[in-house]
Design a protein around this motif. Sequence first.
Motif, PDB file in Angstrom:
ATOM      1  N   ASP A   1       2.471  -2.914  25.745  1.00  0.00           N
ATOM      2  CA  ASP A   1       2.577  -2.819  24.299  1.00  0.00           C
ATOM      3  C   ASP A   1       3.514  -1.676  23.937  1.00  0.00           C
ATOM      4  O   ASP A   1       4.194  -1.113  24.803  1.00  0.00           O
ATOM      5  N   ALA A   2       3.553  -1.317  22.639  1.00  0.00           N
ATOM      6  CA  ALA A   2       4.456  -0.263  22.188  1.00  0.00           C
ATOM      7  C   ALA A   2       4.142   1.061  22.864  1.00  0.00           C
ATOM      8  O   ALA A   2       5.045   1.827  23.213  1.00  0.00           O
TER       9      ALA A   2
ATOM     10  N   ARG B   1       7.664  -5.549  27.741  1.00  0.00           N
ATOM     11  CA  ARG B   1       6.837  -6.528  27.029  1.00  0.00           C
ATOM     12  C   ARG B   1       6.605  -7.795  27.841  1.00  0.00           C
ATOM     13  O   ARG B   1       5.458  -8.265  27.948  1.00  0.00           O
TER      14      ARG B   1
ATOM     15  N   SER C   1      13.290  -0.061  18.483  1.00  0.00           N
ATOM     16  CA  SER C   1      13.416  -0.948  19.642  1.00  0.00           C
ATOM     17  C   SER C   1      12.210  -1.863  19.773  1.00  0.00           C
ATOM     18  O   SER C   1      12.346  -3.038  20.159  1.00  0.00           O
ATOM     19  N   TRP C   2      11.035  -1.317  19.454  1.00  0.00           N
ATOM     20  CA  TRP C   2       9.845  -2.152  19.577  1.00  0.00           C
ATOM     21  C   TRP C   2       9.665  -3.060  18.370  1.00  0.00           C
ATOM     22  O   TRP C   2       9.261  -4.206  18.492  1.00  0.00           O
TER      23      TRP C   2
ATOM     24  N   THR D   1      11.323  -6.401  18.516  1.00  0.00           N
ATOM     25  CA  THR D   1      10.672  -7.423  19.337  1.00  0.00           C
ATOM     26  C   THR D   1       9.577  -8.144  18.551  1.00  0.00           C
ATOM     27  O   THR D   1       9.229  -9.284  18.885  1.00  0.00           O
ATOM     28  N   ASP D   2       9.023  -7.495  17.523  1.00  0.00           N
ATOM     29  CA  ASP D   2       8.077  -8.178  16.644  1.00  0.00           C
ATOM     30  C   ASP D   2       8.793  -9.099  15.666  1.00  0.00           C
ATOM     31  O   ASP D   2       8.278 -10.161  15.300  1.00  0.00           O
TER      32      ASP D   2
ATOM     33  N   GLY E   1       5.725   5.871  20.658  1.00  0.00           N
ATOM     34  CA  GLY E   1       4.918   4.704  20.987  1.00  0.00           C
ATOM     35  C   GLY E   1       3.489   4.842  20.505  1.00  0.00           C
ATOM     36  O   GLY E   1       2.903   3.892  19.955  1.00  0.00           O
TER      37      GLY E   1
ATOM     38  N   PRO F   1      13.069  -2.802  26.700  1.00  0.00           N
ATOM     39  CA  PRO F   1      11.967  -3.266  25.839  1.00  0.00           C
ATOM     40  C   PRO F   1      11.386  -4.609  26.278  1.00  0.00           C
ATOM     41  O   PRO F   1      10.170  -4.819  26.238  1.00  0.00           O
TER      42      PRO F   1
ATOM     43  N   TYR G   1       5.568   1.045  26.338  1.00  0.00           N
ATOM     44  CA  TYR G   1       7.028   1.199  26.292  1.00  0.00           C
ATOM     45  C   TYR G   1       7.399   2.660  26.077  1.00  0.00           C
ATOM     46  O   TYR G   1       8.325   3.188  26.707  1.00  0.00           O
TER      47      TYR G   1
END
Length: 530
Positions: A259-260, A253, A41-42, A45-46, A167, A249, A263
């Motif tokens: 950050d991760a 953010r 999930s994180w 986003t990157d 995370g 997410p 989250y």
Amino acid sequence: MTDVTAPTSGFAPLRQKVFAVLWIATIVGNTGSFIRDVASSWLVTDLSAAPAAVAMVQAAATLPIFLLAIPAGVLSDILDRRKFLIVIQLLLAAASICLMLLSATGLQSVSSLIALTFVGGIGAALMAPTWQAIVPELVARQDVKSAVALNSLGINISRSIGPAVGGLLLAWFGAAFTYGVDVISYVFVIVALTWWRRAATPDDVLSERFFGAFRAGLRFAKASRELHVVLLRAAVFFAFASAVWALLPLVARDLLDGDAGFYGILLGAVGAGAIGGALILPRLRTRFDADALLLGAAVVTAAVMAILSVAPPRWGAIVALLALGAAWITALTTLNGAAQAILPNWVRGRSLAVYLTVFNGAMTAGSLAWGAVAEALNIPLTLNISAIGLAAAGLLFHFVKLPKGESDLIASNHWPEPLVAALVDNDRGPVLILIEYKVDKTERPDFLKALAKLSNERRRDGAYGWGVTEDAADPERIVEWFMVESWAEHLRQHRRVSKADADVQQEVRRFHKGAEAPVVSHLLSINRPQ
């Protein structure tokens, strides 16, 4: 499994060694899955900041369950469940190994992430109904509801640990290491399943085959009005509540500048809140019925989404997600418990799969829809729209009452063996069954009302057609008829009739005049000469 119905402690199932070992193993395995999910999930986003891409990862995880849960439920009812679960764990481990290698080599992309998340979803689709269906095998009958609640508690223990650990691992060691930890978790589950010596299922000439079992499961789901209510309530709740999961997410953010690691803390707060909710839920059940609990869960979830939409301080978001966790486990255990309570064992896996299909279909469709809405509008407005919708739907559907699940679903075995002149091939069919009643004209309206209840039982247990006729020469001679697809399926009907169904049949029988029982005939299809 015993048939004692005395109330017991909510933790009584843990006294059963096999249940306790498998329960701990599932906590380990689910913790690994949450570690994997928070990394995916994180990571997306990157790779892409688009809300639609983020929502597609959530949809990729739930869509396979929507598509495959019913076939998985059929397999759970006809295969060795232990061996089936081991194969599924190997599939999930393979998906996580691929994620690990792609991340380690820098070849990870949005497409590969979505594809492997979809494979993980396939594993979850195959596993979910099977895990739930084995519960009655592991504990005494009076402990089944407690075992279901403990399974939900275990998932949320994993939810409280896994995301936070995931995370932190992602922030400190990167995605490849994080996925590697998930791979290790499956080893523990496979070892526990290998240790479990499940009782061998004796050979049975009436064992169901896949497509026949599939049709029988769908017939049951179609005819069970109690299951329809559970499915409706689940679909409405999760369609609106899915917004918070699809957008969380981006909330972490973009709205909360996290950050991760943060989250993961937010997801951990959901799990911790769920644990707290599970501990107080037995007390709440003594004061509120299932409908009130589900309404409360909807209102609290809506309030949490409204709070997140205003970008509260981080500590405020954590507190809100603690409340979300408590509401979420209340909804899950209430709906799942209602479903478990109305399902006989012979079709439990398939019917739970129908429930999971609706649940994940609502989550999938909701995730995609709310992701598109957020793309067109913005995240805060989307959260507010879904919150208003959830609160309004919770109030409206509060009047569609969940079933109590108080019927005795143990097989009655009261049907006599059908009389035959010669041995009948199991695959011969279709079969037409006739039951002849003699009923006074004055009692006919009440008789037909009772017979209408019996029609649902016939359809649930295997009939694909049902009707009632009268004799033109003798109006007091009423014939009930129903059809099943094969002789074997009718013999399975004999095994499926529950004690609750027997009570309904007895209510119909009391209208029949005469000392003799109603005449039952079995008519077999004859192949016409070519």
